[in-house]
Design a protein around this motif. Structure first.
Motif, mmCIF file in Angstrom:
data_model
loop_
_atom_site.group_PDB
_atom_site.id
_atom_site.type_symbol
_atom_site.label_atom_id
_atom_site.label_comp_id
_atom_site.label_asym_id
_atom_site.label_seq_id
_atom_site.Cartn_x
_atom_site.Cartn_y
_atom_site.Cartn_z
ATOM 1 N N VAL A 1 0.812 -1.229 0.000
ATOM 2 C CA VAL A 1 0.000 0.000 0.000
ATOM 3 C C VAL A 1 0.839 1.270 0.000
ATOM 4 O O VAL A 1 0.316 2.362 -0.223
ATOM 5 C CB VAL A 1 -0.969 0.055 1.199
ATOM 6 N N GLY A 2 2.137 1.159 0.241
ATOM 7 C CA GLY A 2 2.938 2.368 0.278
ATOM 8 C C GLY A 2 4.415 2.061 0.405
ATOM 9 O O GLY A 2 4.831 0.900 0.341
ATOM 10 N N THR A 3 5.204 3.125 0.590
ATOM 11 C CA THR A 3 6.652 2.994 0.675
ATOM 12 C C THR A 3 7.150 3.820 1.854
ATOM 13 O O THR A 3 6.599 4.867 2.155
ATOM 14 C CB THR A 3 7.298 3.526 -0.626
ATOM 15 N N VAL A 4 8.182 3.327 2.515
ATOM 16 C CA VAL A 4 8.768 4.041 3.641
ATOM 17 C C VAL A 4 10.163 4.518 3.253
ATOM 18 O O VAL A 4 10.953 3.744 2.702
ATOM 19 C CB VAL A 4 8.847 3.132 4.892
ATOM 20 N N LEU B 1 5.445 -0.759 2.524
ATOM 21 C CA LEU B 1 4.428 -0.879 3.576
ATOM 22 C C LEU B 1 3.368 -1.866 3.072
ATOM 23 O O LEU B 1 2.765 -1.659 2.014
ATOM 24 C CB LEU B 1 3.816 0.498 3.843
ATOM 25 N N VAL C 1 3.001 -4.586 8.067
ATOM 26 C CA VAL C 1 4.426 -4.809 8.252
ATOM 27 C C VAL C 1 5.173 -3.956 7.233
ATOM 28 O O VAL C 1 4.625 -3.630 6.171
ATOM 29 C CB VAL C 1 4.757 -6.320 8.088
ATOM 30 N N VAL C 2 6.375 -3.562 7.584
ATOM 31 C CA VAL C 2 7.250 -2.894 6.619
ATOM 32 C C VAL C 2 8.292 -3.929 6.206
ATOM 33 O O VAL C 2 9.036 -4.439 7.049
ATOM 34 C CB VAL C 2 7.932 -1.653 7.230
ATOM 35 N N ALA C 3 8.313 -4.270 4.910
ATOM 36 C CA ALA C 3 9.152 -5.371 4.441
ATOM 37 C C ALA C 3 10.130 -4.908 3.368
ATOM 38 O O ALA C 3 9.807 -4.036 2.555
ATOM 39 C CB ALA C 3 8.271 -6.491 3.885
#
Lengths: 100, 100, 100, 100, 100
Positions: free
Chosen positions: B7-10, B26, B41-43
């Motif tokens: 759903v997104g990027t960190v 994300l 989770v952030v992977a």
């Protein structure tokens, strides 16, 4: 390990190369009465489980202690097909003879 | 592994040096029907997943069993992009042809 | 990894000797909107995070893959300070310029 | 580790070969008052626990630190049978003499 | 790691031999305000914590990174006694001087 029921299969073409050829099963966890808990996991199948079968899933680094999953980015493995289990004196689940 | 949706990027500039150059996605976990469970989770992404794609995430030490994540402080990795999955005879999710 | 916010610090004099000198931060996990989930963790800080900062926390054996935490009884590490993250096209969080 | 009560046994013929001969117990976790929490685990029994006994279960890679489980795809082990436990000055559980 | 309060002790005679002589403490996890969350763990105590003390517990393979727990089937260890912690500018917990 936790008890679960194989409910489906996951297909992936684009994946870590080391996972080529491994079967990915969708497993719904069940409680001691065989009722789904709502939690699920996608596990590598090393024992040839089929849809509807009750299985045991090992997670974490323990999921890599098989020839098929060793050193692979796999955190869940079906390592047993369940024949039966009991709670106290009562047999809660028994795999039908024809399925064995 | 668990099913999730990117759903997104960190973005992080200040981090452990060994993580330089790795893409952090994300991911919201989904259930067997593809519905978000609320957990996330952030992977690290090792397979080039894009926003909206369904993926498999491996956690724990298993997340370090890729060339990109080996010996790094990373506990979650996207190791597969999901093409499809079924529950029983029903196909619950199929990636659109144009996306492949 | 999971997103979290540094909310405090934990002080301990009597501890495993190998943990001497490590900074222990109290981190509240947040969801993709930056809202606290209620869960928390105490993590070793290897990147110099300050109070109020959004960070990434790696858990389990992955928390030991830094010089500071190697072979120590530590199961959570702050391995990145978050600059920003987005959900779809929307930037949910961006660290203020003055804080960087 | 967590406190649990042995409530049943799981039987499996078709499983990872390395698990042959190991006894699989169904354990329901209990809280500090001995009340079931609803969570459960299937654990390899290395100490000869019987039905109804309170035990300690170790999970994850720690479950493989016994001769019986070393290098096996096992993520939960019963590593102790509980004699008693207390909360503050009160003994919450004490195994009956005849059972020891 | 997580914050917890030592509330009791678990006694076991019949256990994995490698665990002989280790003290098993019953720990209730607490949130950032020091309030019990309902979750608990039984942890090996390597720092001599007493009843009522606030401690830090490390879980998983990290629990084996002490001399006392190395290569033992132990997945939780008390590795620090907490002196104090703060949330923002407020000291939430401070061990009484007489207890130190």
């Amino acid at each position: 390990m936790n008890l679960g029921k194989v409910v489906g299969t996951v297909v992936s073409t684009r994946k870590e190369q080391s996972l080529e050829g491994l079967k990915l099963q969708l497993v719904k966890y069940v409680d001691e009465h065989g009722k789904e808990t709502g939690a699920q996991v996608v596990a590598v199948d090393t024992v040839g489980a089929g849809p509807g079968e009750m299985v045991l899933v090992a997670c974490g680094s323990s999921a890599r202690q098989t020839t098929a999953t060793d050193k692979r980015p796999c955190d869940a493995v079906i390592m047993a097909i369940v024949d039966s289990w009991n709670v106290g004196d009562r047999t809660v689940y028994r795999k039908s003879e024809t399925d064995r």
